[in-house]
Design a protein around this motif. Structure first.
Motif, PDB file in Angstrom:
ATOM      1  N   ALA A  33      55.064  39.142  34.616  1.00 54.42           N
ATOM      2  CA  ALA A  33      53.963  39.663  34.120  1.00 54.42           C
ATOM      3  C   ALA A  33      52.986  40.184  35.244  1.00 54.42           C
ATOM      4  CB  ALA A  33      53.378  38.968  33.097  1.00 54.42           C
ATOM      5  N   MET A  34      52.359  41.134  35.246  1.00 50.37           N
ATOM      6  CA  MET A  34      51.328  41.631  36.192  1.00 50.37           C
ATOM      7  C   MET A  34      50.069  41.704  35.815  1.00 50.37           C
ATOM      8  SD  MET A  34      53.585  41.916  38.577  1.00 50.37           S
ATOM      9  CE  MET A  34      52.688  42.709  40.003  1.00 50.37           C
ATOM     10  N   GLY A  35      49.146  41.745  36.701  1.00 52.24           N
ATOM     11  CA  GLY A  35      47.716  41.650  36.142  1.00 52.24           C
ATOM     12  C   GLY A  35      46.814  42.203  37.489  1.00 52.24           C
ATOM     13  N   TRP A  36      45.626  42.657  36.865  1.00 48.93           N
ATOM     14  CA  TRP A  36      44.786  43.213  37.846  1.00 48.93           C
ATOM     15  C   TRP A  36      43.512  42.230  37.655  1.00 48.93           C
ATOM     16  CZ3 TRP A  36      45.291  46.451  41.792  1.00 48.93           C
ATOM     17  CH2 TRP A  36      46.567  47.649  41.627  1.00 48.93           C
ATOM     18  N   PHE A  37      42.880  41.952  38.637  1.00 49.04           N
ATOM     19  CA  PHE A  37      41.617  41.149  38.664  1.00 49.04           C
ATOM     20  C   PHE A  37      40.695  41.975  39.606  1.00 49.04           C
ATOM     21  CE2 PHE A  37      42.829  37.056  36.421  1.00 49.04           C
ATOM     22  CZ  PHE A  37      44.073  37.473  36.312  1.00 49.04           C
ATOM     23  N   ARG A  38      39.416  41.568  39.384  1.00 51.17           N
ATOM     24  CA  ARG A  38      38.573  42.212  40.547  1.00 51.17           C
ATOM     25  C   ARG A  38      37.302  41.231  40.839  1.00 51.17           C
ATOM     26  NH1 ARG A  38      35.799  46.643  36.438  1.00 51.17           N
ATOM     27  NH2 ARG A  38      34.424  45.132  34.827  1.00 51.17           N
ATOM     28  N   GLN A  39      36.758  41.478  41.965  1.00 55.33           N
ATOM     29  CA  GLN A  39      35.612  40.586  42.427  1.00 55.33           C
ATOM     30  C   GLN A  39      34.822  41.322  43.166  1.00 55.33           C
ATOM     31  OE1 GLN A  39      37.045  37.402  45.257  1.00 55.33           O
ATOM     32  NE2 GLN A  39      35.066  36.081  44.715  1.00 55.33           N
ATOM     33  N   ALA A  40      33.482  41.311  42.457  1.00 54.21           N
ATOM     34  CA  ALA A  40      32.289  41.910  42.867  1.00 54.21           C
ATOM     35  C   ALA A  40      31.777  41.142  44.068  1.00 54.21           C
ATOM     36  CB  ALA A  40      31.351  42.598  41.944  1.00 54.21           C
ATOM     37  N   ALA A  41      30.978  41.658  45.001  1.00 47.08           N
ATOM     38  CA  ALA A  41      30.291  41.028  46.072  1.00 47.08           C
ATOM     39  C   ALA A  41      29.351  39.794  45.386  1.00 47.08           C
ATOM     40  CB  ALA A  41      29.507  41.816  46.823  1.00 47.08           C
ATOM     41  N   ASP A  90      31.850  48.941  38.194  1.00 48.49           N
ATOM     42  CA  ASP A  90      33.187  48.587  38.195  1.00 48.49           C
ATOM     43  C   ASP A  90      33.371  48.320  39.818  1.00 48.49           C
ATOM     44  OD1 ASP A  90      33.738  51.181  35.934  1.00 48.49           O
ATOM     45  OD2 ASP A  90      33.939  49.004  35.581  1.00 48.49           O
ATOM     46  N   THR A  91      32.466  48.473  40.572  1.00 51.25           N
ATOM     47  CA  THR A  91      32.430  48.428  42.033  1.00 51.25           C
ATOM     48  C   THR A  91      32.845  46.864  42.304  1.00 51.25           C
ATOM     49  OG1 THR A  91      30.979  49.942  42.449  1.00 51.25           O
ATOM     50  CG2 THR A  91      31.296  48.194  44.137  1.00 51.25           C
ATOM     51  N   ALA A  92      34.229  46.739  43.070  1.00 51.25           N
ATOM     52  CA  ALA A  92      34.632  45.263  43.154  1.00 51.25           C
ATOM     53  C   ALA A  92      35.745  45.486  44.355  1.00 51.25           C
ATOM     54  CB  ALA A  92      35.239  44.740  42.033  1.00 51.25           C
ATOM     55  N   VAL A  93      36.146  44.339  44.757  1.00 54.13           N
ATOM     56  CA  VAL A  93      37.685  44.395  45.318  1.00 54.13           C
ATOM     57  C   VAL A  93      38.675  44.177  44.120  1.00 54.13           C
ATOM     58  CG1 VAL A  93      39.223  43.381  47.089  1.00 54.13           C
ATOM     59  CG2 VAL A  93      36.743  43.484  47.605  1.00 54.13           C
ATOM     60  N   TYR A  94      39.586  44.926  43.966  1.00 51.44           N
ATOM     61  CA  TYR A  94      40.598  44.908  42.946  1.00 51.44           C
ATOM     62  C   TYR A  94      41.868  44.193  43.557  1.00 51.44           C
ATOM     63  CZ  TYR A  94      37.845  47.353  39.691  1.00 51.44           C
ATOM     64  OH  TYR A  94      36.877  47.825  38.880  1.00 51.44           O
ATOM     65  N   PHE A  95      42.360  43.123  42.854  1.00 51.62           N
ATOM     66  CA  PHE A  95      43.525  42.385  43.207  1.00 51.62           C
ATOM     67  C   PHE A  95      44.688  42.764  42.153  1.00 51.62           C
ATOM     68  CE2 PHE A  95      41.554  39.921  46.554  1.00 51.62           C
ATOM     69  CZ  PHE A  95      40.237  39.883  46.462  1.00 51.62           C
ATOM     70  N   CYS A  96      45.759  42.555  42.680  1.00 52.57           N
ATOM     71  CA  CYS A  96      47.028  42.759  41.851  1.00 52.57           C
ATOM     72  C   CYS A  96      47.473  41.273  41.929  1.00 52.57           C
ATOM     73  CB  CYS A  96      48.107  43.659  42.680  1.00 52.57           C
ATOM     74  SG  CYS A  96      49.878  43.635  41.678  1.00 52.57           S
ATOM     75  N   ALA A  97      48.260  40.768  40.707  1.00 53.06           N
ATOM     76  CA  ALA A  97      48.654  39.552  40.654  1.00 53.06           C
ATOM     77  C   ALA A  97      50.029  39.559  39.723  1.00 53.06           C
ATOM     78  CB  ALA A  97      47.753  38.641  40.098  1.00 53.06           C
ATOM     79  N   ALA A  98      50.936  38.676  39.921  1.00 49.84           N
ATOM     80  CA  ALA A  98      52.068  38.277  39.387  1.00 49.84           C
ATOM     81  C   ALA A  98      52.136  37.037  38.836  1.00 49.84           C
ATOM     82  CB  ALA A  98      53.190  38.580  40.185  1.00 49.84           C
ATOM     83  N   ASP A  99      52.570  36.987  37.659  1.00 50.63           N
ATOM     84  CA  ASP A  99      52.897  35.736  37.017  1.00 50.63           C
ATOM     85  C   ASP A  99      54.187  35.430  36.425  1.00 50.63           C
ATOM     86  OD1 ASP A  99      52.861  33.239  35.156  1.00 50.63           O
ATOM     87  OD2 ASP A  99      50.782  33.363  35.249  1.00 50.63           O
ATOM     88  N   TYR A 102      53.656  33.546  32.573  1.00 50.54           N
ATOM     89  CA  TYR A 102      52.704  33.804  31.232  1.00 50.54           C
ATOM     90  C   TYR A 102      52.047  35.314  31.475  1.00 50.54           C
ATOM     91  CZ  TYR A 102      52.785  28.788  30.987  1.00 50.54           C
ATOM     92  OH  TYR A 102      53.306  27.379  30.963  1.00 50.54           O
ATOM     93  N   SER A 103      51.983  35.960  30.209  1.00 47.04           N
ATOM     94  CA  SER A 103      51.308  37.108  30.251  1.00 47.04           C
ATOM     95  C   SER A 103      50.011  36.758  29.346  1.00 47.04           C
ATOM     96  CB  SER A 103      51.969  38.153  29.837  1.00 47.04           C
ATOM     97  OG  SER A 103      51.507  39.302  29.975  1.00 47.04           O
ATOM     98  N   GLY A 104      49.077  37.975  29.229  1.00 53.81           N
ATOM     99  CA  GLY A 104      48.044  37.791  28.205  1.00 53.81           C
ATOM    100  C   GLY A 104      47.042  36.806  28.754  1.00 53.81           C
ATOM    101  N   ARG A 105      46.504  36.328  27.698  1.00 54.53           N
ATOM    102  CA  ARG A 105      45.365  35.221  27.795  1.00 54.53           C
ATOM    103  C   ARG A 105      45.692  34.092  28.771  1.00 54.53           C
ATOM    104  NH1 ARG A 105      41.258  35.226  24.055  1.00 54.53           N
ATOM    105  NH2 ARG A 105      41.512  36.704  22.128  1.00 54.53           N
ATOM    106  N   ALA A 106      47.172  33.851  28.832  1.00 55.80           N
ATOM    107  CA  ALA A 106      47.688  32.670  29.760  1.00 55.80           C
ATOM    108  C   ALA A 106      47.909  32.992  30.872  1.00 55.80           C
ATOM    109  CB  ALA A 106      49.023  32.113  28.919  1.00 55.80           C
ATOM    110  N   PHE A 107      47.670  34.342  31.363  1.00 62.35           N
ATOM    111  CA  PHE A 107      47.991  34.760  32.716  1.00 62.35           C
ATOM    112  C   PHE A 107      47.301  33.942  33.647  1.00 62.35           C
ATOM    113  CE2 PHE A 107      50.147  38.205  35.312  1.00 62.35           C
ATOM    114  CZ  PHE A 107      49.399  38.049  36.462  1.00 62.35           C
ATOM    115  N   ARG A 108      47.939  33.376  34.864  1.00 56.82           N
ATOM    116  CA  ARG A 108      47.229  32.764  35.738  1.00 56.82           C
ATOM    117  C   ARG A 108      47.425  33.275  37.208  1.00 56.82           C
ATOM    118  NH1 ARG A 108      44.620  31.674  32.176  1.00 56.82           N
ATOM    119  NH2 ARG A 108      44.255  29.605  31.235  1.00 56.82           N
ATOM    120  N   GLY A 109      48.714  33.651  37.362  1.00 59.49           N
ATOM    121  CA  GLY A 109      48.724  34.542  38.790  1.00 59.49           C
ATOM    122  C   GLY A 109      49.518  33.487  39.495  1.00 59.49           C
ATOM    123  N   ASP A 110      50.853  33.707  39.828  1.00 57.11           N
ATOM    124  CA  ASP A 110      51.556  32.795  41.042  1.00 57.11           C
ATOM    125  C   ASP A 110      51.411  33.333  42.450  1.00 57.11           C
ATOM    126  OD1 ASP A 110      53.985  32.479  38.430  1.00 57.11           O
ATOM    127  OD2 ASP A 110      52.689  30.907  39.111  1.00 57.11           O
TER     128      ASP A 110
END
Length: 122
Positions: A33-41, A90-99, A102-110
């Protein structure tokens, strides 16, 4: 060695669009599963969206529903994030992650990418 490499970030104006890409290597992409996360300053990293292994199931955070669209191409080992109607918040650093589990709510990112900066000016 697993690598996730994001690209496509930049500086845009409010209302504009951007398309982020994340190229994966070193893992069985179609089984992750893949996901996008973001982190603003100054803030904690937050979940944006995930997509299931086969691309049939997606899960979005409320703030981006109707504006952002995640997709994946398993033949190219790439996941995309189409971002429309961008807002300054929406300004942030956007990160890609793979799990791999799990996907959906359980996604944690390996595995995580290094991130790409998205800046939206008002």
């Amino acid at each position: 060695q697993v690598q996730l490499v994001e690209s496509g970030g930049g500086l845009v104006q409010a209302g504009d669009s951007l398309r982020l890409s994340c190229a994966a290597s070193g893992l069985t992409f179609s089984r992750s599963a893949m996901g996008w996360f973001r982190q603003a300053a100054g803030k904690e990293r937050e979940f944006v969206v995930t997509i299931s292994r086969d691309g049939t199931s997606t899960y979005y955070t409320d703030s981006v529903k109707g504006r952002f669209t995640i997709s994946r191409d398993n033949a190219k080992n790439t996941v995309y994030l189409q971002m429309n109607s961008l807002k300054p918040e929406d300004t942030a650093v956007y990160f890609c992650a793979a799990d791999t589990r799990y996907s959906g709510r359980a996604f944690r990112g390996d595995y995580w990418g290094q991130g790409t900066q998205v800046t939206v000016s008002s």
